[in-house]
Scaffold this motif. Sequence first.
Motif, short mmCIF file in Angstrom:
data_model
loop_
_atom_site.label_atom_id
_atom_site.label_comp_id
_atom_site.label_asym_id
_atom_site.label_seq_id
_atom_site.Cartn_x
_atom_site.Cartn_y
_atom_site.Cartn_z
N LYS A 119 0.83 -1.20 0.00
CA LYS A 119 0.00 0.00 0.00
C LYS A 119 0.87 1.25 0.00
CE LYS A 119 -2.39 -1.15 3.66
NZ LYS A 119 -3.40 -1.15 4.75
N GLY A 120 1.98 1.20 0.72
CA GLY A 120 2.85 2.37 0.79
C GLY A 120 3.49 2.71 -0.54
N ILE A 121 4.01 1.70 -1.26
CA ILE A 121 4.66 1.99 -2.54
C ILE A 121 3.64 2.40 -3.57
CG2 ILE A 121 4.67 -0.27 -3.65
CD1 ILE A 121 7.61 2.24 -3.40
N ALA A 122 2.42 1.85 -3.50
CA ALA A 122 1.36 2.27 -4.42
C ALA A 122 1.05 3.75 -4.22
CB ALA A 122 0.10 1.43 -4.20
N LEU A 186 6.81 -2.04 -8.38
CA LEU A 186 7.85 -1.23 -9.02
C LEU A 186 8.14 -1.75 -10.42
CD1 LEU A 186 10.32 -0.74 -6.04
CD2 LEU A 186 8.94 1.04 -7.13
N VAL A 187 8.28 -3.05 -10.57
CA VAL A 187 8.62 -3.63 -11.86
C VAL A 187 7.49 -3.42 -12.86
CG1 VAL A 187 9.16 -5.77 -13.08
CG2 VAL A 187 10.18 -5.32 -10.84
N ALA A 188 6.25 -3.56 -12.41
CA ALA A 188 5.10 -3.44 -13.31
C ALA A 188 5.00 -2.05 -13.92
CB ALA A 188 3.81 -3.77 -12.56
N ARG A 189 5.54 -1.05 -13.22
CA ARG A 189 5.43 0.32 -13.70
C ARG A 189 6.75 0.87 -14.21
NH1 ARG A 189 2.00 3.67 -10.74
NH2 ARG A 189 3.18 5.40 -11.64
N ASP A 190 7.78 0.03 -14.39
CA ASP A 190 9.12 0.58 -14.64
C ASP A 190 9.38 0.98 -16.08
OD1 ASP A 190 9.69 -1.75 -16.03
OD2 ASP A 190 11.38 -2.34 -14.77
N GLY A 191 8.43 0.76 -16.98
CA GLY A 191 8.59 1.24 -18.35
C GLY A 191 9.42 0.35 -19.24
N SER A 192 9.95 -0.75 -18.74
CA SER A 192 10.80 -1.61 -19.56
C SER A 192 10.04 -2.27 -20.70
CB SER A 192 11.45 -2.70 -18.68
OG SER A 192 12.30 -2.11 -17.73
N GLY A 193 8.73 -2.33 -20.56
CA GLY A 193 7.93 -2.92 -21.64
C GLY A 193 7.62 -1.96 -22.75
N GLY A 194 8.20 -0.75 -22.70
CA GLY A 194 8.01 0.21 -23.77
C GLY A 194 7.11 1.36 -23.39
N GLY A 195 6.45 1.29 -22.24
CA GLY A 195 5.58 2.37 -21.80
C GLY A 195 6.36 3.48 -21.12
N ASP A 196 5.63 4.55 -20.78
CA ASP A 196 6.25 5.67 -20.10
C ASP A 196 6.53 5.30 -18.65
OD1 ASP A 196 7.23 8.21 -19.68
OD2 ASP A 196 5.27 9.03 -19.16
N CYS A 197 7.53 5.92 -18.10
CA CYS A 197 7.88 5.69 -16.70
C CYS A 197 8.31 7.00 -16.09
CB CYS A 197 9.00 4.65 -16.58
SG CYS A 197 9.45 4.29 -14.87
N ASP A 198 7.95 7.24 -14.83
CA ASP A 198 8.27 8.52 -14.22
C ASP A 198 9.18 8.38 -13.01
OD1 ASP A 198 6.39 7.32 -12.60
OD2 ASP A 198 4.82 8.80 -12.98
N GLU A 255 24.78 9.56 -2.27
CA GLU A 255 25.97 10.34 -2.58
C GLU A 255 26.43 10.07 -4.01
OE1 GLU A 255 28.48 12.30 0.33
OE2 GLU A 255 26.57 12.91 -0.57
N GLY A 256 26.66 11.11 -4.78
CA GLY A 256 27.19 10.94 -6.13
C GLY A 256 26.21 10.22 -7.04
N ASP A 257 26.72 9.64 -8.11
CA ASP A 257 25.89 8.97 -9.12
C ASP A 257 26.19 7.49 -9.22
OD1 ASP A 257 24.58 11.33 -9.92
OD2 ASP A 257 26.31 11.90 -11.13
N ARG A 258 26.83 6.93 -8.20
CA ARG A 258 27.22 5.52 -8.30
C ARG A 258 26.02 4.58 -8.36
NH1 ARG A 258 31.30 5.29 -3.33
NH2 ARG A 258 29.67 6.67 -2.52
N GLY A 259 24.89 5.01 -7.80
CA GLY A 259 23.74 4.13 -7.74
C GLY A 259 23.08 3.88 -9.08
N LYS A 260 23.42 4.67 -10.10
CA LYS A 260 22.76 4.50 -11.40
C LYS A 260 23.00 3.11 -11.98
CE LYS A 260 22.60 9.35 -12.81
NZ LYS A 260 23.04 10.36 -13.80
N ARG A 261 24.12 2.49 -11.63
CA ARG A 261 24.39 1.17 -12.19
C ARG A 261 23.44 0.11 -11.63
NH1 ARG A 261 28.84 2.11 -8.71
NH2 ARG A 261 29.10 0.61 -7.01
N TYR A 262 22.71 0.45 -10.56
CA TYR A 262 21.77 -0.50 -9.97
C TYR A 262 20.32 -0.22 -10.37
CZ TYR A 262 25.73 -1.52 -6.87
OH TYR A 262 26.96 -1.87 -6.36
N HIS A 263 20.09 0.75 -11.22
CA HIS A 263 18.71 1.07 -11.58
C HIS A 263 18.03 -0.14 -12.23
CE1 HIS A 263 19.14 5.76 -11.66
NE2 HIS A 263 19.25 5.24 -10.46
N GLY A 264 16.81 -0.43 -11.77
CA GLY A 264 16.07 -1.58 -12.28
C GLY A 264 16.53 -2.91 -11.72
#
Length: 271
Positions: A119-122, A186-198, A255-264
Amino acid sequence: MSSTETKTTKKTIAFFGATGGCGLSALRYSLAAGHTCIALCRTPSKLTDRFPSARHPNLTVVQGNAHDADAIARCLVVPSDHSDQTNRRTRLVDTIVFSLGGAFVWSRLTIDDPHVCEKGIAAVLEAIATVRSSNPKYTGWRPTIAAISSTGISRAGRDIPLLMVPLYHGALRIPHADKRALEDRLVARDGSGGGDCDYDYVVVRPSLLSDGAKPERDIRIGVEDLRAEVFESRETGSFISREDVGRWIFEELIEGDRGKRYHGKAVSITW
């Protein structure tokens, strides 16, 4: 680095579930580093008593329920602190640290709210969409959600020691089902299927949580591609402290941008 450059590296972070555990630890590190922090809390004194405004002017505590999308939205849009009211700008948060959890009820082997994370993430995703649609200037906004889940729920394979399987699949079955529902949202809305993601996201899966920071211990990580349901690397471990989980989130995802490698991805962390 000049003072101007330093200011540009500071981030604005919204915390949901920061009154204890991993979220509180990440909040402590973020405040100490000078980042702007906004925390939603049903009882603000749980945080304001710990972090008096005189010593922590970069913390704003908003009263509200983390299942209320309107309350969450109030934490995502932050007025700047310019003294010139005619030149005020509005900032949007860069990162969302989501660490909601329920109180475990041992007599029934469940938690007080079996759907607290789902419920919280929704509500968080609804709030992000609402904020983006409220102003044309916000359409390019894309925060990163760092959501705390758990090891032992991967569909890619086992990421816990064999001896811990009965505990995870028995006593912890209900809270872990809620964590899996969080991840699935999170996965259902992540846009990897070609849809928009925010938004972008990183799921943090700590092993069984304990108390007491141990900065001298190495933190081992395993990485799973959540949409493909395959491990990119795998580590199994038994325990890690809440304090060290919060430190890892701060160092790697804030901190910094190191976390981008873990996106998705889902990142399991353990000692």
